[in-house]
Design a protein around this motif. Sequence first.
Motif, short mmCIF file in Angstrom:
data_model
loop_
_atom_site.label_atom_id
_atom_site.label_comp_id
_atom_site.label_asym_id
_atom_site.label_seq_id
_atom_site.Cartn_x
_atom_site.Cartn_y
_atom_site.Cartn_z
N SER B 143 0.83 -1.20 0.00
CA SER B 143 0.00 0.00 0.00
C SER B 143 0.87 1.25 0.00
O SER B 143 0.50 2.27 -0.59
CB SER B 143 -0.95 -0.01 1.19
OG SER B 143 -0.26 -0.25 2.36
N LEU B 144 2.06 1.16 0.64
CA LEU B 144 2.98 2.30 0.64
C LEU B 144 3.47 2.58 -0.78
O LEU B 144 3.56 3.73 -1.21
CB LEU B 144 4.16 2.00 1.57
CG LEU B 144 4.77 3.22 2.24
CD1 LEU B 144 3.76 3.82 3.20
CD2 LEU B 144 6.05 2.86 2.96
N VAL B 145 3.80 1.50 -1.52
CA VAL B 145 4.27 1.65 -2.90
C VAL B 145 3.19 2.33 -3.74
O VAL B 145 3.46 3.25 -4.52
CB VAL B 145 4.64 0.27 -3.49
CG1 VAL B 145 4.86 0.39 -4.99
CG2 VAL B 145 5.88 -0.26 -2.82
N LEU B 147 0.88 4.32 -2.67
CA LEU B 147 0.78 5.73 -2.24
C LEU B 147 1.87 6.56 -2.90
O LEU B 147 1.63 7.66 -3.40
CB LEU B 147 0.90 5.80 -0.72
CG LEU B 147 0.71 7.19 -0.13
CD1 LEU B 147 -0.73 7.63 -0.30
CD2 LEU B 147 1.09 7.22 1.33
N VAL B 148 3.09 5.99 -2.94
CA VAL B 148 4.21 6.70 -3.57
C VAL B 148 3.90 6.94 -5.05
O VAL B 148 4.11 8.04 -5.58
CB VAL B 148 5.51 5.90 -3.40
CG1 VAL B 148 6.61 6.47 -4.28
CG2 VAL B 148 5.95 5.91 -1.96
N ALA B 149 3.35 5.91 -5.71
CA ALA B 149 3.02 6.05 -7.13
C ALA B 149 1.97 7.14 -7.32
O ALA B 149 2.06 7.96 -8.25
CB ALA B 149 2.51 4.72 -7.67
N ILE B 151 1.34 9.79 -5.36
CA ILE B 151 1.90 11.13 -5.15
C ILE B 151 2.82 11.49 -6.31
O ILE B 151 2.82 12.63 -6.80
CB ILE B 151 2.65 11.17 -3.80
CG1 ILE B 151 1.65 10.96 -2.67
CG2 ILE B 151 3.36 12.48 -3.63
CD1 ILE B 151 2.27 10.82 -1.32
N GLY B 152 3.59 10.49 -6.80
CA GLY B 152 4.47 10.75 -7.93
C GLY B 152 3.70 11.20 -9.15
O GLY B 152 4.06 12.18 -9.81
#
Lengths: 385, 163
Positions: B143-145, B147-149, B151-152
């Motif tokens: 889920s963190l990955v 989220l990063v995607a 925001i990116g």
Amino acid sequence: MAAALVISALGLLGLVAFITALVAGGLAALAAVGGLLAMFVFLAAVVLSLVWLERKYLGRLQMRMGPMRVGPFGLLQPVADAAKLVLKEDVTPAWVDRWLFWTAPLLLFLPSYLLWVAVPFGPGLVLRDLDLGLLYIVALSVVGIVGILMAGWGSANKYGMLGSLRSAAQLVSYEVPVIIVALTVAMMAGSLNLSQIVEAQRPVPYAVVQPLALFLFLLAGLAEVGRTPFDIYHAESEVMGGPYVEYSGAHWAVFYLAEYVNTFLVAVMVTLLFLGGWKGPGLPPVLWFLLKAYLVVGFIFWFRGTFPRLRIDQLMALGWKALVPLSFVNLVLTSIYLFYGWPWWGMSLISLAILAALGYGIHRQAAARKPAITLVPAVEVRSAR
Amino acid sequence: MTPSLIALAFLAALALGGGLGVVISRNVVYAALFLLVSLGAVAGLYLLLLTEFLALVQVLIYGGAVVIVIVFALMLTRLQDFAKTRDHHQWPLGLAAALAVLGLLAATFVVFQPAVHPLQSTGIQELGNELFVRWALPFEIASLVLLVALIGALIISRADRGE
């Protein structure tokens, strides 16, 4: 393209054959088909009653009588309307994409009809008591959005196109709070089975424990079915009916039917998740259930008669800046409440406090803004002279 | 031929036909709708495997996803572009990638010979326990990955506008 179509068509045909084989195979399957038919008849009757109720109720709100001519109190008006719609000419405009244009009403209506399989109307009075009933209903109601998009794109009309793009933005956004609030209720009940959720509301219904969740669910649910304060994707004065603009006759009636069935679904879901379903003293359970559902329907019509339509940016702002964060706050609060095992009135008080703070904030903002036009009742003008 | 085998065959045909339609249809909107057909058939396959939860989540997630795909297709293309959608030079690469994935999957099946389990429905409670207790860390990382995607993507699309 042609090959893909042929293979897909073969797959579909096979599926239909498989289902018919099952139907021919067992008496149980036959009973299931009978149940589905009975559900269709019931829903059609509900839609007719809703049309009559809405026209009468809106009429009274606007100080007129509503339909009066056909039948006593205009009771047969919806029947006359339905007959007119079916007999009307069904026009296919020249530029439409025929495949999408004709399958769109089906794709909108079928899921919104099939999800009633999992709706319990009383203890044991349900076609299939699914363990994942709540998830099933939420999942199937998403598919209808594709139908609206297909209708708008397929009818090759700029208003249809604009309306369907609006519907995509609106319905996908408001899905989030609906799902989060449904999740909150499922957490409270410890089950996704709708009958068990009703049974779990034993000491007090969840409307008392979670007034904030009820408020969020009702608002987001109304937006999800496009009832009037939130009907911007088929607003008559802006996009002239949006995705439905090129449809006429029986096909338009299918859209209309789906819309009323979905409105009733919102009322039924509020009844099941928050008002304790069929529980109540004295009357038989089914009667209690219908009474509560129609009460919510009445509230929905009242809402329609009271509030003007939102602008699209206001609608998106309400969804993403108010309903989504609030539903998450409610989810976190509920998990804390469940984890520490507070008494139910603790949760109820917190929920009410948030709701009251919200109401006060909106009131202050509304009061601070100077109105562009001042409306003065005619009586006061006369007395001032 | 048991009924479930027949259903499996037709659902697989539906999934494959839908996938083929996504690749070869000239119209972007048709491609997105074929994607829905394919993903719906996969949901049917999950139902056959008695994983109702996964099937429903598949419908829930991909129903919304296809809507978004259609919206992007409409916003980013014009009707005149549709005729040219297939005229590009990437298809050998795409074919190679698809064949490589197929080869990898087939090789895995042949080499490891997955054991055949009798079908049984998994309750949502067990699923939740497995996911949030036993596999909690991989779940959170995934889920963190995501989220990063997210925001990116937001930052990249903002940078385009020079903000």
